[in-house]
Design a protein around this motif. Structure first.
Motif, short mmCIF file in Angstrom:
data_model
loop_
_atom_site.label_atom_id
_atom_site.label_comp_id
_atom_site.label_asym_id
_atom_site.label_seq_id
_atom_site.Cartn_x
_atom_site.Cartn_y
_atom_site.Cartn_z
N TYR A 49 0.83 -1.20 0.00
CA TYR A 49 0.00 0.00 0.00
C TYR A 49 0.87 1.26 0.00
O TYR A 49 0.60 2.22 -0.71
N PHE A 50 1.94 1.24 0.77
CA PHE A 50 2.80 2.43 0.86
C PHE A 50 3.85 2.48 -0.24
O PHE A 50 4.26 3.55 -0.67
N ALA A 51 4.29 1.28 -0.68
CA ALA A 51 5.42 1.27 -1.62
C ALA A 51 4.99 1.57 -3.06
O ALA A 51 5.72 2.21 -3.80
N MET A 52 3.81 1.12 -3.45
CA MET A 52 3.38 1.30 -4.84
C MET A 52 3.46 2.75 -5.31
O MET A 52 4.03 3.02 -6.37
N PRO A 53 2.91 3.71 -4.54
CA PRO A 53 3.00 5.10 -5.00
C PRO A 53 4.46 5.56 -5.11
O PRO A 53 4.80 6.30 -6.03
N GLN A 85 4.05 3.67 11.95
CA GLN A 85 4.14 5.03 12.47
C GLN A 85 5.44 5.72 12.02
O GLN A 85 5.42 6.87 11.60
N ILE A 86 6.52 4.97 12.07
CA ILE A 86 7.79 5.55 11.61
C ILE A 86 7.71 5.85 10.11
O ILE A 86 8.18 6.88 9.64
N ALA A 87 7.08 4.94 9.36
CA ALA A 87 6.94 5.16 7.93
C ALA A 87 6.18 6.46 7.66
O ALA A 87 6.52 7.23 6.77
N GLU A 88 5.16 6.71 8.47
CA GLU A 88 4.39 7.93 8.26
C GLU A 88 5.17 9.17 8.64
O GLU A 88 5.02 10.23 8.04
N TYR A 89 6.04 9.04 9.64
CA TYR A 89 6.84 10.19 10.07
C TYR A 89 7.95 10.50 9.08
O TYR A 89 8.28 11.65 8.84
N THR A 90 8.58 9.46 8.56
CA THR A 90 9.83 9.68 7.82
C THR A 90 9.67 9.47 6.31
O THR A 90 10.50 9.94 5.56
N PHE A 91 8.66 8.76 5.89
CA PHE A 91 8.50 8.33 4.50
C PHE A 91 9.56 7.36 4.06
O PHE A 91 9.60 6.95 2.91
N ASN A 92 10.45 6.96 4.95
CA ASN A 92 11.46 5.96 4.59
C ASN A 92 10.87 4.57 4.74
O ASN A 92 11.35 3.76 5.54
N GLY A 136 -5.85 -1.95 -6.05
CA GLY A 136 -4.88 -2.70 -6.86
C GLY A 136 -3.71 -3.19 -6.03
O GLY A 136 -3.33 -4.36 -6.10
N SER A 137 -3.15 -2.30 -5.21
CA SER A 137 -1.97 -2.74 -4.45
C SER A 137 -2.34 -3.80 -3.43
O SER A 137 -1.56 -4.72 -3.16
N VAL A 138 -3.54 -3.68 -2.86
CA VAL A 138 -3.96 -4.70 -1.90
C VAL A 138 -4.19 -6.04 -2.61
O VAL A 138 -3.83 -7.09 -2.09
N LEU A 139 -4.76 -5.99 -3.81
CA LEU A 139 -4.96 -7.23 -4.57
C LEU A 139 -3.62 -7.92 -4.84
O LEU A 139 -3.49 -9.13 -4.70
N ILE A 140 -2.63 -7.11 -5.22
CA ILE A 140 -1.30 -7.69 -5.46
C ILE A 140 -0.75 -8.29 -4.17
O ILE A 140 -0.24 -9.41 -4.15
N ALA A 141 -0.87 -7.52 -3.09
CA ALA A 141 -0.35 -8.01 -1.81
C ALA A 141 -0.97 -9.34 -1.43
O ALA A 141 -0.26 -10.29 -1.07
N PHE A 142 -2.30 -9.44 -1.54
CA PHE A 142 -2.98 -10.68 -1.18
C PHE A 142 -2.55 -11.84 -2.07
O PHE A 142 -2.31 -12.94 -1.59
N THR A 143 -2.47 -11.57 -3.38
CA THR A 143 -2.10 -12.65 -4.30
C THR A 143 -0.71 -13.18 -3.99
O THR A 143 -0.50 -14.39 -3.87
#
Lengths: 219, 280, 242
Positions: free
Chosen positions: A77-81, B232-239, A92-99
């Motif tokens: 969810y966070f990495a795709m963007p 939480q760290i991901a949200e703070y740092t974006f790393n 879409g990203s959740v579908l990929i993750a689940f698969t």
């Protein structure tokens, strides 16, 4: 204690709940189909005599099986963007993750299924002149899948319940829909208990069906 | 990875002596999880090398909560699961029915929903005093809830393992025990359980790992365990790559340690003359 | 000592025992034989209450087995039983197997139980195997440990449920020898077996069963000499061919 139970809040919001259930079913269906396809590939890789391939598949399975599903959902969810795939969107990203996640579990089920077929069967296939691949395709896999159907379906029931975890990224599946209504109308008890009953009934029907199937297969 | 992404592994080492890891962000408020996470992404923090927060301490604290919650839940899982599993094999129909109902109920409702029910619904349904005590007076209610919920959820799975283990032992063993005058309870205690626990060590191991992984579900009711802290760290740092990698590696290490310990236990209690079941 | 009166038993609609009556006097050895599925094992499992029965009465030393008020564990502790598959407890050593019921049922001290256990192992010639687990012993050795385990309870009677049928031929005799010895010492025994040699040597009476009924109940000489029923004759001719 159920004196104040408000059924109106359920019946008045059936449309929202139904839309949520559609998302839940979509997630389940995609992850089952994608997971089994990818899982079969991984299983064949793991069983392959070409060591790098089997090690690679082994690492893949170990990695996904030791990571919580929620963390995997977060990953995608966070990495795709960030890697430039915003277009895929949350669903879409959740579908990929689940698969990808389910593939690791299906891989192990399928591998066990393939290994349950005796060496004699494979020899029989080779003896009539089939190639290795053909033996796998026409002799081993059909038998293996038949043996595996109950286990695959049981895993599907687990998966159906696991889809509720998309709640953590705010995707409106059945549980999240129930939760949104619960918070909006301040009817937590009604909504959560109703959702529990719905999941319970669906899952128990499915597992009774699987059990019946298993009995039919036993002979 | 052509995007402008600032790799910075050093954030994982940010420390602060007066850090208060759990206090940095309010634990999730009831039912707000669905909307909260999307909004969190909007916050801007420097993604540079400087430490805005003691992220290292957050991770350590998250890992410790994961371990504490999982281990405490496992105690419930093992004891309750054994009782339920044994109950499913006894002759008394009522006892068996109750145990079966337990297993089916806890197995067929998603864990996340069970968390919500324990946390938000159960206090409402209890008598007023008990409900108030749960909500107001019990310290760290989300942690206690998570432990009980996880423990009882996994007990349904362990119960099935225990039952399968007992049922895999030939009936002759029970007969032999009874024939020499042992009571049924003694047969379970001295004959059936010692053998079935050994048989089911491999599935028990994966159950135990399942508890570790599923403890992450507790973040939905505000338990700041490893996954919650890393998010939480991901949200703070974006790393996100660095921090999620760290979390993934830590989970894998926990898995590895659990597997190693269980292998050791399995070898230690192995019955001489039998073939190791889990070994490969 | 053991009285079986008009015992009938059903599994659902299927009748496994049909009005069975016989008795075993003190010091008597009774061999029960018959084709498989004839109810022999079920009958002797009824004697110590491992299998419940719906009709009839069984008494052991004056105690009614089917009676609800009977203390079954106590009764069973007085009747030794041997099984087809030995049923030693796999997680305990030979000696521990012998000591378990002594300490848990008879309340003997661990030392006392162990001493008695070692004596019995000596008797069945297995002292050097005392600390081995069942899976490390041969079938014949396991069954001899099982005999020692039963004897440790000082039983007033012993039940043998096809004690040699799971054994390789070369091991059968080492077990039968111990059983013959027991018979000569005056142990009350009911033995389900196909070993007709054993029956000829030590049995007082032979009971022949078929389809849940007792067809013949005769003295050894009479049974082997002139069996009355056709079925027993047929059975004997088949089993003695080997």
């Amino acid at each position: 204690m159920f004196r104040d139970f408000d059924f109106q809040v359920i019946f008045g919001n059936l449309d929202i709940l139904w839309d949520g259930m559609l998302i839940t079913l979509l997630l389940t269906a995609v992850a089952i189909v994608g997971g089994i396809l990818l899982g079969t590939m991984l299983a064949l890789m793991r069983l392959s005599k070409f060591t790098p391939l089997s090690i690679l598949a082994g690492r893949y399975v170990d990695a996904f099986r030791s990571t919580p599903l929620i963390l995997v959902i977060f990953w995608f969810y966070f990495a795709m963007p960030i890697i430039g795939l915003q277009a895929i969107g949350g669903l879409g990203s959740v579908l990929i993750a689940f698969t990808l996640f389910e593939a690791a579990y299906y891989c192990e089920i399928i591998r066990a299924g393939i290994q349950s077929i005796t060496r004699a069967q494979i020899n029989a296939g080779l003896a009539v002149g089939l190639t290795q691949c053909q033996t796998m395709r026409f002799v081993v896999l059909p038998q293996a899948f038949r043996n595996m159907v109950p286990v695959l379906l049981t895993q599907a029931i687990v998966l159906f319940q696991d889809t509720s975890l998309v709640y953590v990224v705010g995707l409106k599946d059945f549980l999240t829909a129930a939760d949104l209504i619960a918070v909006r109308d301040n009817r937590v008890v009604e909504l959560y208990l109703t959702a529990a009953v719905v999941y319970f009934v669906l899952c128990i029907i499915a597992s009774l069906w699987v059990r019946k199937l298993k009995r039919g297969y036993a002979i | 990875m052509a995007m402008k992404y600032n790799w910075d592994w050093s954030i994982l080492l940010c420390r602060s002596p007066e850090a208060d890891p759990t206090g940095a962000v309010e634990p999730g408020t009831p039912g707000s999880g669905a909307t909260e996470f999307g909004g969190g992404m909007g916050q801007t923090f420097d993604t540079g090398a400087e430490c805005a927060q003691p992220y290292f301490d957050w991770i350590v604290s998250g890992l410790s909560w994961t371990v504490i919650v999982a281990c405490a839940a496992w105690v419930i899982t093992f004891s309750l699961g054994s009782v339920i599993g044994v109950s499913r094999t006894v002759e008394n129909k009522t006892v068996r029915a109750i145990a079966t109902a337990y297993v089916e109920m806890f197995r067929n409702v998603p864990l996340l929903l069970q968390m919500f029910i324990w946390f938000f619904v159960v206090p409402e349904l209890l008598p007023e005093d008990a409900g108030r005590w749960l909500k107001r007076e019990l310290p760290l209610p989300e942690y206690w809830t998570a432990i009980v919920c996880l423990g009882m959820y996994h007990a349904s799975r362990t119960a099935e393992q225990v039952r399968a283990g007992i049922e895999s032992i030939p009936r002759g063993q029970t007969h032999a025990g009874l024939a020499m005058g042992l009571t049924r309870t003694q047969v379970y205690r001295h004959v059936l359980l010692p053998v079935s626990y050994r048989i089911i060590i491999p599935p028990l191991t994966s159950d135990f790992m399942g508890i570790f992984k599923n403890s992450s579900v507790a973040l939905t009711i505000g338990v700041m365990e490893l996954t919650a802290q890393s998010r939480q760290i991901a949200e703070y740092t974006f790393n996100i790559f660095e921090v999620f990698t760290a979390a993934t590696v830590l989970y894998m290490m926990v898995t590895l340690i659990v597997v190693t310990i269980m292998r050791f236990v399995e070898a230690k209690v192995r019955i001489p003359g039998t073939i190791a079941l889990g070994g490969d | 000592m053991i009285e079986i009166d008009n015992v009938s038993k059903w599994y659902g609609d299927f009748q496994v025992l049909n009005d069975c009556s016989t008795g075993v006097g003190k010091g008597e050895v009774v061999v029960v034989c018959g084709p498989s599925g004839s109810g022999k094992s079920t009958l002797i499992k009824c004697v110590n209450g491992l299998e419940p029965f719906q009709e009839g009465k069984i008494t052991v030393d004056g105690v009614s087995v089917g009676d609800k008020s009977t203390n079954l564990p106590r009764l069973r502790s007085q009747i030794g039983m041997l099984f087809q598959n030995f049923e030693l407890f796999p997680h305990m050593t030979a000696l521990e197997n012998i000591c378990l019921a002594q300490t848990k049922v008879l309340d003997r001290s661990p030392d006392e139980a162990e001493e008695r256990g070692m004596k019995l192992l000596e008797r069945v010639d297995l002292v050097e195997h005392a600390h081995k687990h069942p899976a490390q012993l041969s079938g014949g050795q396991q069954q001899r440990v099982a005999i020692a385990r039963a004897l440790a309870m000082d039983p007033i009677a012993m039940l043998f449920d096809e004690p040699t049928s799971a054994l390789d031929p070369e091991m059968i005799n080492e077990v039968l020898d111990v059983m013959v010895e027991l018979a000569h010492e005056g142990m009350t025994m009911i033995v389900v077996t196909h070993e007709m040699g054993f029956a000829r040597k030590v049995a007082n009476r032979v009971v022949f069963m078929d389809e849940g009924s007792i067809i013949e109940d005769a003295d050894k000489e009479e049974f082997f000499g002139t069996p009355r029923s056709d079925r027993a004759q047929l059975f004997l001719s088949k089993i003695l061919e080997h």
